[in-house]
Scaffold this motif. Structure first.
Motif, PDB file in Angstrom:
ATOM      1  N   GLY A 118       0.809  -1.224   0.000  1.00  0.00           N
ATOM      2  CA  GLY A 118       0.000   0.000   0.000  1.00  0.00           C
ATOM      3  C   GLY A 118       0.841   1.273   0.000  1.00  0.00           C
ATOM      4  O   GLY A 118       0.399   2.308  -0.492  1.00  0.00           O
ATOM      5  N   GLN A 119       2.052   1.195   0.548  1.00  0.00           N
ATOM      6  CA  GLN A 119       2.922   2.372   0.567  1.00  0.00           C
ATOM      7  C   GLN A 119       3.341   2.753  -0.854  1.00  0.00           C
ATOM      8  O   GLN A 119       3.356   3.923  -1.209  1.00  0.00           O
ATOM      9  CB  GLN A 119       4.162   2.082   1.432  1.00  0.00           C
ATOM     10  N   GLU A 121       1.693   1.911  -3.523  1.00  0.00           N
ATOM     11  CA  GLU A 121       0.467   2.335  -4.209  1.00  0.00           C
ATOM     12  C   GLU A 121       0.139   3.785  -3.872  1.00  0.00           C
ATOM     13  O   GLU A 121      -0.260   4.557  -4.747  1.00  0.00           O
ATOM     14  CB  GLU A 121      -0.699   1.425  -3.830  1.00  0.00           C
ATOM     15  N   ALA A 122       0.307   4.156  -2.608  1.00  0.00           N
ATOM     16  CA  ALA A 122       0.029   5.537  -2.214  1.00  0.00           C
ATOM     17  C   ALA A 122       0.972   6.487  -2.950  1.00  0.00           C
ATOM     18  O   ALA A 122       0.562   7.551  -3.410  1.00  0.00           O
ATOM     19  CB  ALA A 122       0.183   5.698  -0.697  1.00  0.00           C
ATOM     20  N   ALA A 123       2.238   6.090  -3.066  1.00  0.00           N
ATOM     21  CA  ALA A 123       3.217   6.918  -3.782  1.00  0.00           C
ATOM     22  C   ALA A 123       2.849   7.007  -5.259  1.00  0.00           C
ATOM     23  O   ALA A 123       2.885   8.084  -5.862  1.00  0.00           O
ATOM     24  CB  ALA A 123       4.616   6.338  -3.611  1.00  0.00           C
ATOM     25  N   MET A 124       2.469   5.871  -5.844  1.00  0.00           N
ATOM     26  CA  MET A 124       2.131   5.870  -7.269  1.00  0.00           C
ATOM     27  C   MET A 124       0.834   6.626  -7.536  1.00  0.00           C
ATOM     28  O   MET A 124       0.688   7.267  -8.579  1.00  0.00           O
ATOM     29  CB  MET A 124       2.073   4.437  -7.797  1.00  0.00           C
ATOM     30  N   ALA A 125      -0.093   6.561  -6.572  1.00  0.00           N
ATOM     31  CA  ALA A 125      -1.349   7.304  -6.737  1.00  0.00           C
ATOM     32  C   ALA A 125      -1.096   8.812  -6.766  1.00  0.00           C
ATOM     33  O   ALA A 125      -1.867   9.566  -7.344  1.00  0.00           O
ATOM     34  CB  ALA A 125      -2.328   6.948  -5.609  1.00  0.00           C
ATOM     35  N   LEU A 126       0.005   9.246  -6.143  1.00  0.00           N
ATOM     36  CA  LEU A 126       0.371  10.667  -6.212  1.00  0.00           C
ATOM     37  C   LEU A 126       0.991  11.016  -7.564  1.00  0.00           C
ATOM     38  O   LEU A 126       1.190  12.188  -7.872  1.00  0.00           O
ATOM     39  CB  LEU A 126       1.381  11.009  -5.117  1.00  0.00           C
TER      40      LEU A 126
END
Lengths: 219, 261
Positions: A118-119, A121-126
């Motif tokens: 999830g970390q 993913e959170a970075a990629m979502a940014l």
């Protein structure tokens, strides 16, 4: 049996210089083997399959060979293979780097894998790229987690540098053994050598313990 | 109003441009079909709530929207263009969609301020001062200006999720995607997160919200899509879905939740 501790004092300059070489060898090995370990770990995790296989083969080979064998191998085989006439110090450094890089690669791989998906993913979502996510989000967390492991590798390495004495690198073990051979003061020299290794090794281990507490990340 | 007239109620914000269009979206994990042909439009300024039982495909659809998951069939349009497959182009699209995760996923090694500044700094290339200024403003917006120097571990769940919302807002996105934003929270902190979301909705932010908070969906949602087994079984304005559902499946789902209107 009589002891003559003055032999240690008489050879203090040689011992100090040799201790310097041991410290330098440790520092240089880690300075190269940490970034190389990150690269090899990244290759094992993210590279194109054939490259990944090569990285894995490298790690499994050097992790499972006795270091002293790698040292001999680097001394006898490396010059033939590469045509380079390396100094014993450079050869010893190369052997240590090959060995420690393999260990570090596994340490980093485990550290990177321990960070939740999830970390990333959170970075990629940014909008970050995989490399940015690795550099900005995953590695800073992974580094803190694996600091204790890197630390124990460091302390092992500090002692294992003594193995390059077999190819006449004038580090602490080699020089102490040379003095022993010249003076026949076996017990004195071995004790002095043990004292120097321990006195230098112990504070390093403690320093690393402190760093571990200082940089601990709680979730 | 009779249920029939409510069911035919025109879509309140349908005048806004279609920001996201899902058309026949299919997602498979091996043999398992997580999305079996989903059609849905999201208009500018709308709050679209995706509801339905666990494993019905709501979160999967959200994760396909910004390309965290790829789709195997149909297409997703964002602001008039098909979602790109090339990673580089996909990144550009992601900067215009904010995402909030069930488990917050704040970066634990960074302070609240640095978490919010990370996107503007790394992705948009703002300088430190600029990124921090924007981050401070976003933290103030979610009511956490005083928590700027705190690490996530020193914040409550509700505060962490509000920082996560600020982090997404700092990219100045056109759409916000919420993936069960309150499911991991203690009951007493759910309200503060929903209030921030309500405030965003009131400011006209386009939002797609996967949620089990039916009261929120009812009050804040403009359009509700009910999922079951990878399909939308019913969609419509909240008045229709909650007061006069037209399908048995919607009625079943709501009655399981103890929804009484």
């Amino acid at each position: 049996m009589t002891f003559d501790w003055s032999v240690v004092w008489q050879h203090r300059d040689a011992l100090i210089a040799a201790t310097g070489t041991t410290i330098l060898l440790t520092l240089a090995t880690m300075a190269i083997a940490v970034p190389c370990g990150i690269v090899v770990a990244a290759l094992r995790l993210y590279a194109w399959a054939p490259v990944r296989a090569i990285a894995t083969a490298y790690v499994e080979l050097f992790r499972n060979l006795p270091l002293i064998l790698v040292v001999y191998w680097a001394f006898y085989v490396l010059p033939i293979m590469t045509g380079l006439g390396l100094s014993p110090l450079a050869t010893g450094l190369a052997a240590l780097v090959l060995n420690v890089t393999a260990y570090n690669a596994e340490t980093f791989r485990a550290g990177i894998n321990s960070i939740r998906r999830g970390q990333v993913e959170a970075a990629m979502a940014l909008g970050m790229s995989r490399m940015q996510a690795l550099r900005r989000v995953v590695l800073p967390q992974a580094l803190r987690r694996i600091l204790p492991v890197l630390a124990s590798t460091w302390v092992s390495l500090f002692k294992d540098t003594s193995l390059v004495s077999v190819i006449a690198v004038s580090e602490l073990a080699y020089v102490a053994m040379q003095i022993r051979a010249q003076t026949f003061r076996v017990l004195e020299m071995l004790t002095a050598m043990a004292a120097i290794y321990w006195l230098l090794g112990y504070p390093q281990a403690k320093l690393v313990d402190w760093m571990q507490r200082r940089f601990a990340v709680t979730e | 109003m009779s249920p029939e007239s409510q069911a035919q109620e025109p879509r309140a914000k349908a005048a806004g441009a279609k920001i996201i269009r899902y058309h026949g979206v299919i997602k498979r994990y091996g043999e398992f079909q997580a999305l079996a042909g989903v059609d849905l439009d999201v208009h500018a300024g709308e709050v679209v709530c995706l509801i339905g039982p666990s494993g019905s495909g709501k979160s999967t659809l959200l994760r396909c929207t910004n390309g965290l998951e790829s789709i195997q069939g149909g297409d997703i349009e964002f602001e008039g263009a098909a979602l790109p497959r090339e990673e580089r182009d996909l990144r550009a699209v992601r900067t215009r969609m904010g995402m909030v995760f069930q488990s917050f996923e704040l970066f634990p090694h960074l302070t609240a301020l640095a978490n919010v500044a990370e996107g503007p700094r790394t992705v948009l290339g703002k300088d430190q001062a600029d990124a921090n200024r924007r981050a401070s403003a976003m933290l103030a917006k979610v009511g956490l200006a005083d928590k700027a120097p705190n690490y996530p571990s020193a914040l409550s769940g509700g505060q962490q999720q509000r920082v996560a919302i600020a982090r997404a807002l700092a990219m100045e996105p056109d759409v916000m995607l919420f993936d069960e934003p309150t499911s991991a929270l203690d009951p007493e902190t759910i309200g503060e997160v929903l209030n921030v979301m309500k405030q965003l909705a009131d400011e006209g932010m386009t939002m797609v919200v996967v949620t089990h908070e039916m009261t929120f969906a009812r009050r804040v949602g403009d359009w509700i899509a009910v999922f079951d087994s990878g399909r939308i079984v019913e969609q419509g304005p909240p008045a229709q879905i909650f007061d006069a559902p037209t399908t048995e499946r919607t009625r079943d789902f709501l009655s399981h939740l103890g929804w009484t209107g």
